[in-house]
Design a protein around this motif. Structure first.
Motif, short mmCIF file in Angstrom:
data_model
loop_
_atom_site.label_atom_id
_atom_site.label_comp_id
_atom_site.label_asym_id
_atom_site.label_seq_id
_atom_site.Cartn_x
_atom_site.Cartn_y
_atom_site.Cartn_z
N LEU A 152 6.44 33.38 4.32
CA LEU A 152 6.80 33.79 5.67
C LEU A 152 6.28 32.77 6.67
CD1 LEU A 152 5.92 37.61 5.42
CD2 LEU A 152 8.14 36.51 5.04
N ASN A 153 7.20 32.12 7.36
CA ASN A 153 6.86 31.14 8.40
C ASN A 153 7.71 31.42 9.63
OD1 ASN A 153 5.50 28.93 9.49
ND2 ASN A 153 7.03 27.47 8.77
N TRP A 154 7.89 32.72 9.88
CA TRP A 154 8.71 33.15 11.00
C TRP A 154 7.83 33.45 12.21
CZ3 TRP A 154 11.04 38.28 8.58
CH2 TRP A 154 10.00 39.11 8.15
N GLU A 155 8.45 33.84 13.33
CA GLU A 155 7.66 34.06 14.53
C GLU A 155 8.35 35.04 15.46
OE1 GLU A 155 7.60 30.65 17.25
OE2 GLU A 155 9.03 29.67 15.90
N HIS A 156 7.53 35.67 16.28
CA HIS A 156 8.04 36.51 17.36
C HIS A 156 8.45 35.61 18.53
CE1 HIS A 156 6.88 40.39 15.64
NE2 HIS A 156 5.77 39.81 15.24
N GLY A 157 9.27 36.14 19.39
CA GLY A 157 9.58 35.43 20.63
C GLY A 157 10.56 34.30 20.48
N THR A 158 11.35 34.30 19.40
CA THR A 158 12.39 33.29 19.25
C THR A 158 13.72 33.99 19.02
OG1 THR A 158 13.15 31.40 17.95
CG2 THR A 158 11.97 33.11 16.76
N ASP A 159 14.79 33.35 19.43
CA ASP A 159 16.13 33.89 19.21
C ASP A 159 16.77 33.32 17.95
OD1 ASP A 159 16.05 35.45 21.52
OD2 ASP A 159 16.76 33.79 22.78
N ALA A 160 16.07 32.42 17.28
CA ALA A 160 16.63 31.81 16.07
C ALA A 160 16.79 32.87 14.98
CB ALA A 160 15.71 30.70 15.57
N PRO A 161 17.93 32.89 14.30
CA PRO A 161 18.15 33.91 13.27
C PRO A 161 17.19 33.72 12.10
CG PRO A 161 19.87 32.24 13.19
CD PRO A 161 19.07 31.97 14.42
N THR A 162 16.88 34.82 11.43
CA THR A 162 16.03 34.77 10.25
C THR A 162 16.77 34.05 9.12
OG1 THR A 162 15.01 36.86 10.90
CG2 THR A 162 14.70 36.16 8.61
N GLN A 163 16.11 33.07 8.52
CA GLN A 163 16.71 32.31 7.44
C GLN A 163 15.77 32.26 6.24
OE1 GLN A 163 17.71 28.47 9.16
NE2 GLN A 163 19.81 29.16 9.55
N VAL A 164 16.36 32.31 5.05
CA VAL A 164 15.61 32.16 3.80
C VAL A 164 16.20 30.94 3.10
CG1 VAL A 164 14.93 33.23 1.62
CG2 VAL A 164 15.19 34.64 3.68
N ALA A 165 15.46 29.82 3.12
CA ALA A 165 16.00 28.55 2.62
C ALA A 165 15.08 27.97 1.56
CB ALA A 165 16.17 27.57 3.77
N GLU A 166 15.66 27.49 0.47
CA GLU A 166 14.89 26.92 -0.62
C GLU A 166 14.20 25.63 -0.18
OE1 GLU A 166 15.34 25.90 -5.40
OE2 GLU A 166 17.08 26.61 -4.23
N VAL A 167 12.97 25.46 -0.64
CA VAL A 167 12.18 24.27 -0.31
C VAL A 167 11.48 23.76 -1.57
CG1 VAL A 167 11.76 24.96 2.09
CG2 VAL A 167 10.14 25.63 0.29
N SER A 168 10.98 22.54 -1.47
CA SER A 168 10.13 21.98 -2.52
C SER A 168 8.68 22.05 -2.06
CB SER A 168 10.52 20.53 -2.82
OG SER A 168 9.54 19.90 -3.63
N LEU A 169 7.84 22.78 -2.78
CA LEU A 169 6.45 22.90 -2.37
C LEU A 169 5.73 21.56 -2.38
CD1 LEU A 169 5.01 26.16 -4.00
CD2 LEU A 169 5.41 25.68 -1.58
N ALA A 170 6.14 20.66 -3.25
CA ALA A 170 5.51 19.34 -3.29
C ALA A 170 5.68 18.60 -1.97
CB ALA A 170 6.09 18.52 -4.43
N ASP A 171 6.75 18.94 -1.23
CA ASP A 171 7.02 18.30 0.06
C ASP A 171 6.53 19.13 1.24
OD1 ASP A 171 8.33 16.27 -1.33
OD2 ASP A 171 10.26 17.34 -1.25
N ARG A 172 5.98 20.31 0.97
CA ARG A 172 5.57 21.21 2.05
C ARG A 172 4.14 21.71 1.83
NH1 ARG A 172 9.40 23.56 5.29
NH2 ARG A 172 7.52 24.23 6.41
N PRO A 173 3.16 20.85 2.04
CA PRO A 173 1.77 21.28 1.85
C PRO A 173 1.37 22.42 2.78
CG PRO A 173 1.88 19.12 2.93
CD PRO A 173 3.26 19.43 2.44
N ASP A 174 2.06 22.55 3.94
CA ASP A 174 1.74 23.65 4.84
C ASP A 174 2.08 24.99 4.21
OD1 ASP A 174 4.46 22.84 4.96
OD2 ASP A 174 4.73 23.89 6.88
N LEU A 175 3.21 25.06 3.51
CA LEU A 175 3.59 26.31 2.85
C LEU A 175 2.72 26.57 1.63
CD1 LEU A 175 7.49 26.20 3.07
CD2 LEU A 175 5.83 27.10 4.71
N LEU A 176 2.40 25.53 0.88
CA LEU A 176 1.53 25.70 -0.27
C LEU A 176 0.16 26.20 0.18
CD1 LEU A 176 1.08 25.42 -3.30
CD2 LEU A 176 0.48 23.02 -2.93
#
Length: 357
Positions: free
Chosen positions: A272-296
């Motif tokens: 979960l890397n979503w937030e309050h106060g935005t109008d952007a639609p909720t998205q579930v998108a595949e990622v590579s954890l090796a490229d996303r140390p913030d999510l890991l």
């Protein structure tokens, strides 16, 4: 005090009673010795994991007992972003004492020794966490990796959900539980291990949920009195989201005793890397954890002061988790980032698509 025996000579293990109860979680078994009424209360909490088979791990609970000789304590360093003193430690020869600073509950951890003493009856959630820690420690010593996540499972698919504290893990998982045949695997802590497929192992930790989670789920609303519901519904949404007023939700009471399963083949992991106060639609998108140390980083969880490695070393103070074993354990798991606005209805719909195929 230099050894575990020096501590044990100050305690009366016999006060824990002679009527144990046993827990079975996957391949891990725990036997708990506790006096009444603590014993009955814990059995009611752990009802979904009770078994007649004694465990290889024994936990002694000694309410009201204290050390006659107090050691010098060292503060345990908390994870980045966490403030205040929570735990203190005193290392002994092959053992460790851990003290909960606020409550005074104290633990002795050593090979074959797991003892809790002090004001246990007034801090039952701390006792529950200690018992569950023994399950986690057993898995960690076998090479599993500890994740800060909740999880559900159905058929051949298991979904774990992680995110920053307060990001909505428990609320999201409970929305998945509204699906027919879905089973609850764990709340807040999940062990993962590489394999074909990778495996997930949970603990019998019931969700501790805030009023916002209760109000947003019709199945849970009766956990609050009508007057309390009215009071909370009058609060601004942002204040309700931030309100900390934890309630234990016993899964078997709400969803049925057959809706618990503590292990499964791990197929999907959402962060979960979503937030309050935005109008952007909720998205579930595949990622590579090796490229996303913030999510890991949101997934990894330090084993904490209770963990003793197979070679006898206790987890050092201030050590951060190593990303490499996590990347290996999650190889073959479809990892997705949940971004955009916080929308539990949209996330539940994504969950239905995932499990219904």
């Amino acid at each position: 005090m230099r050894t575990a025996e020096d501590v044990l000579t100050q305690l009366d293990l016999g006060a824990a009673g002679t009527q144990p109860f046993h827990l079975g979680v996957g391949h891990v078994g725990v036997t708990v010795l506790a006096p009444e009424p603590l014993r009955a209360s814990l059995m009611a909490y752990f009802v979904g994991a009770l078994t007649d088979t004694p465990g290889e791990i024994t936990v002694h609970l000694l309410p009201g007992q204290v050390l006659t000789l107090e050691p010098e304590w060292t503060d345990w360093q908390r994870e980045p972003g966490k403030a205040g003193r929570k735990d203190a430690i005193r290392d002994l020869a092959g053992a460790r004492l851990i003290r909960k600073v606020r409550s005074g509950v104290t633990f002795l951890q050593a090979p074959g020794v797991a003892v809790a003493f002090g004001p246990l009856a007034e801090n039952e959630s701390t006792v529950i966490n200690f018992i569950n820690t023994q399950i986690l420690n057993a898995g960690l010593r076998e090479g599993w990796q500890l994740c800060h996540a909740a999880a559900v499972t159905r058929g051949p698919r298991t979904l774990a959900i992680s995110g920053l504290s307060g990001g909505g893990k428990s609320t999201s998982i409970l929305r998945m539980m509204d699906m027919e045949g879905m089973c609850f695997l764990s709340n807040d802590r999940v062990l993962v291990r590489a394999g074909r497929p990778p495996r997930a192992l949970g603990i019998p930790k019931q969700p501790r949920i805030n009023p916002g989670t209760i109000l947003g789920n019709p199945r849970l609303r009766d956990m609050l009195t009508p007057a309390r519901r009215a009071e909370l519904e009058a609060m601004p949404a942002a204040d309700l989201w931030a309100l900390e007023d934890k309630h234990d939700l016993i899964i078997g009471d709400v969803y049925g005793a057959d809706r618990l399963r503590f292990e499964g083949a791990l197929t999907d992991f959402w962060v979960l890397n979503w937030e309050h106060g935005t109008d952007a639609p909720t998205q579930v998108a595949e990622v590579s954890l090796a490229d996303r140390p913030d999510l890991l980083g949101a997934i990894m969880k330090s084993p904490g002061p209770f963990y003793q490695h197979p070679d006898g070393r206790f987890e050092p103070n201030g050590t951060a988790p190593d990303p490499a074993p996590y990347l290996e354990a999650l190889r073959g798991v479809r990892v997705c980032e949940v971004s955009g606005r916080v929308d539990f209805d949209a996330l539940a719909a994504e969950g239905r698509r995932l499990f219904d195929g």
